[in-house]
Design a protein around this motif. Sequence first.
Motif, PDB file in Angstrom:
ATOM      1  N   VAL A  72       0.853  -1.201   0.000  1.00 35.74           N
ATOM      2  CA  VAL A  72       0.000   0.000   0.000  1.00 35.74           C
ATOM      3  C   VAL A  72       0.883   1.242   0.000  1.00 35.74           C
ATOM      4  O   VAL A  72       0.678   2.179  -0.781  1.00 35.74           O
ATOM      5  N   PHE A  73       1.914   1.227   0.853  1.00 34.08           N
ATOM      6  CA  PHE A  73       2.821   2.387   0.976  1.00 34.08           C
ATOM      7  C   PHE A  73       3.539   2.644  -0.356  1.00 34.08           C
ATOM      8  O   PHE A  73       3.519   3.766  -0.877  1.00 34.08           O
ATOM      9  N   ILE A  76       1.253   4.004  -3.099  1.00 31.67           N
ATOM     10  CA  ILE A  76       0.931   5.438  -2.962  1.00 31.67           C
ATOM     11  C   ILE A  76       2.120   6.272  -3.434  1.00 31.67           C
ATOM     12  O   ILE A  76       1.958   7.235  -4.188  1.00 31.67           O
ATOM     13  N   MET A  77       3.333   5.880  -3.021  1.00 33.73           N
ATOM     14  CA  MET A  77       4.524   6.643  -3.411  1.00 33.73           C
ATOM     15  C   MET A  77       4.749   6.578  -4.926  1.00 33.73           C
ATOM     16  O   MET A  77       5.159   7.560  -5.542  1.00 33.73           O
ATOM     17  N   LYS A  79       2.439   6.204  -7.249  1.00 36.50           N
ATOM     18  CA  LYS A  79       1.444   7.045  -7.925  1.00 36.50           C
ATOM     19  C   LYS A  79       1.724   8.536  -7.694  1.00 36.50           C
ATOM     20  O   LYS A  79       1.533   9.355  -8.587  1.00 36.50           O
ATOM     21  N   ALA A  80       2.165   8.872  -6.471  1.00 36.78           N
ATOM     22  CA  ALA A  80       2.369  10.281  -6.127  1.00 36.78           C
ATOM     23  C   ALA A  80       3.620  10.847  -6.779  1.00 36.78           C
ATOM     24  O   ALA A  80       3.624  11.970  -7.278  1.00 36.78           O
ATOM     25  N   LEU A  81       4.697  10.061  -6.751  1.00 35.29           N
ATOM     26  CA  LEU A  81       5.985  10.562  -7.256  1.00 35.29           C
ATOM     27  C   LEU A  81       6.565   9.556  -8.253  1.00 35.29           C
ATOM     28  O   LEU A  81       7.524   8.840  -7.930  1.00 35.29           O
ATOM     29  N   LEU A  84      10.441   9.905  -9.050  1.00 35.66           N
ATOM     30  CA  LEU A  84      11.293   9.555  -7.901  1.00 35.66           C
ATOM     31  C   LEU A  84      11.282   8.046  -7.679  1.00 35.66           C
ATOM     32  O   LEU A  84      12.327   7.419  -7.443  1.00 35.66           O
TER      33      LEU A  84
ATOM     34  N   GLY B 145      -0.902   1.617   5.881  1.00 32.23           N
ATOM     35  CA  GLY B 145      -0.094   1.939   4.693  1.00 32.23           C
ATOM     36  C   GLY B 145      -0.237   3.407   4.337  1.00 32.23           C
ATOM     37  O   GLY B 145       0.744   4.096   4.037  1.00 32.23           O
ATOM     38  N   ARG B 146      -1.466   3.905   4.402  1.00 34.98           N
ATOM     39  CA  ARG B 146      -1.721   5.321   4.097  1.00 34.98           C
ATOM     40  C   ARG B 146      -1.079   6.227   5.150  1.00 34.98           C
ATOM     41  O   ARG B 146      -0.522   7.265   4.823  1.00 34.98           O
ATOM     42  N   LEU B 148       1.457   5.562   7.018  1.00 37.55           N
ATOM     43  CA  LEU B 148       2.909   5.493   6.830  1.00 37.55           C
ATOM     44  C   LEU B 148       3.346   6.456   5.726  1.00 37.55           C
ATOM     45  O   LEU B 148       4.335   7.190   5.875  1.00 37.55           O
ATOM     46  N   ALA B 149       2.585   6.462   4.613  1.00 46.18           N
ATOM     47  CA  ALA B 149       2.911   7.372   3.500  1.00 46.18           C
ATOM     48  C   ALA B 149       2.755   8.826   3.942  1.00 46.18           C
ATOM     49  O   ALA B 149       3.569   9.686   3.583  1.00 46.18           O
ATOM     50  N   PRO B 307      -4.855   9.721  -1.378  1.00 45.84           N
ATOM     51  CA  PRO B 307      -3.527   9.568  -0.757  1.00 45.84           C
ATOM     52  C   PRO B 307      -2.400  10.083  -1.652  1.00 45.84           C
ATOM     53  O   PRO B 307      -1.515  10.806  -1.187  1.00 45.84           O
ATOM     54  N   ASP B 308      -2.434   9.723  -2.962  1.00 43.34           N
ATOM     55  CA  ASP B 308      -1.322  10.126  -3.839  1.00 43.34           C
ATOM     56  C   ASP B 308      -1.309  11.643  -4.067  1.00 43.34           C
ATOM     57  O   ASP B 308      -0.248  12.248  -4.174  1.00 43.34           O
ATOM     58  N   GLN B 309      -2.512  12.258  -4.079  1.00 45.44           N
ATOM     59  CA  GLN B 309      -2.583  13.733  -4.225  1.00 45.44           C
ATOM     60  C   GLN B 309      -1.914  14.417  -3.035  1.00 45.44           C
ATOM     61  O   GLN B 309      -1.091  15.323  -3.204  1.00 45.44           O
ATOM     62  N   VAL B 311       0.238  13.182  -0.813  1.00 45.67           N
ATOM     63  CA  VAL B 311       1.678  12.903  -0.740  1.00 45.67           C
ATOM     64  C   VAL B 311       2.433  13.751  -1.778  1.00 45.67           C
ATOM     65  O   VAL B 311       3.477  14.342  -1.474  1.00 45.67           O
ATOM     66  N   ARG B 312       1.886  13.841  -2.994  1.00 44.85           N
ATOM     67  CA  ARG B 312       2.542  14.622  -4.052  1.00 44.85           C
ATOM     68  C   ARG B 312       2.656  16.097  -3.641  1.00 44.85           C
ATOM     69  O   ARG B 312       3.710  16.712  -3.777  1.00 44.85           O
TER      70      ARG B 312
END
Lengths: 121, 332
Positions: A72-73, A76-77, A79-81, A84, B145-146, B148-149, B307-309, B311-312
């Motif tokens: 999950v972590f 997310i990373m 998709k977000a970056l 990187l 997980g979220r 943690l991110a 979540p990705d929005q 974090v970005r």
Amino acid sequence: MVAGYVYDPYILALIYSAGMFVSGLVVYLVFYKLFHKLYGSKVRSPSRLKDEIVMCGMEYEGEELTAPISKVFTDIMRKALPRLHKGLYEKTGTGVLNDWFAWMLIILFILVAFAVFIKPG
Amino acid sequence: MVDAMYMAVIDWFIQLLLYPGLVFMVAMIILTQWFARKVSARIQYRRGPCYTGPLGILQPFADFMKLLMKEDVVSRYSLRLAPVLIASLGVGALAAVMMMTPLAYAPFYGDIDVIVLFYLLLWSSLAILFLGISTPNPYTSLGVGRYLALLASSEPVYIASFLVPVIIASKRYGAGYSFYRTSLVAHKLWTGSIGDALAMLLALAAGFVAMMAVLEIKPFDFPEAEGEIYWGVFTEYGGPRLALAFFNLFLERIVIPIVFVLLFLGGTAPYSPADNYALAVITVLVKYLVVFFILTVIDNMMPRYRPDQAVRKLWKYTLPLAFLALIAAVYA
């Protein structure tokens, strides 16, 4: 009001860690144990251990109902970056979180070694 | 010598367990949660708590007691004692932090105590993380997980920006990287030079957003997201365990904004604790209530990021801002 107590960082870390443990112990004993004993429900189920996992309004059994946290972590990373993540994937040769942690641990040890062995001046 | 040590131990116990430690923090939780509910209710055209105690002020305490009265049910596949102990330690760490602030009548501080501050503040986030990890539900795993991110993205911003006032205070006023000494000169940090003011402004902006993320204020509440992943980290919790989890969450919403006020909003100014201790304390609490009110209003008005929005945005905008502030503070 008194001026306060001044200590060096090591003693201060010990004082505050002791404070954390004492305060945490009081919370555990008073708010969890004592309050629950005094005011807690007297109606008991046959067992306080629950076999089912509640999901989507229903109850399921079994240990296999888990989602990998590291996936999950990293998802997310990714998709977000994306750039990187791609760079990290190519440099470290892996997209698995535990491998990244291993790299971070190596870097941390190098930093600690620098801090301990290299003296300024 | 023995007398001085004896006094230090007594002051340590009083400040840790009574004021401004545990008992005071419990009273503050009741007050702030009542206040947050009233503000939320006004925004949503409701009245909020009215019946328990005068103006409904004891409603949060009644809800806490209700959770404690319930049976302590645990999933067979989860850890049993460890989450309760870690959550208690998280609360203990936050209560201990208050001994380092000007709210304490005899604070315990020293050079580089800011490291101890960050170490203690991190405990509550780790406690919440541990509460999630120790239960088996898939929604809990998604929430962890979220979370943690979110932590990996917000903690570097939060620490970098909160370090800026400490660095400026150490450079200009010999604070020795002490959080307590910084909070005493916080009102001078904005006016030292243009570089200092710029560094403080950048750090204030980055620090406020990072604080919102650490406290899971909307739009950063995706680790809980009750309508989406059924409260994520806390899905499996109920009864006294949920009460302890709330204790952690609500205390975090008191201690971190107080630290923000002490570093960025002038601390105890216009009063000094050495001259008028009572007014200095009241000033900090009033400033804190203003910050808490703003956070509550934002929490009620904003939608939630994916979540990705989130974090970005934290990596792309607030992290460079925090590092710029850090560079400006060091070299200005």
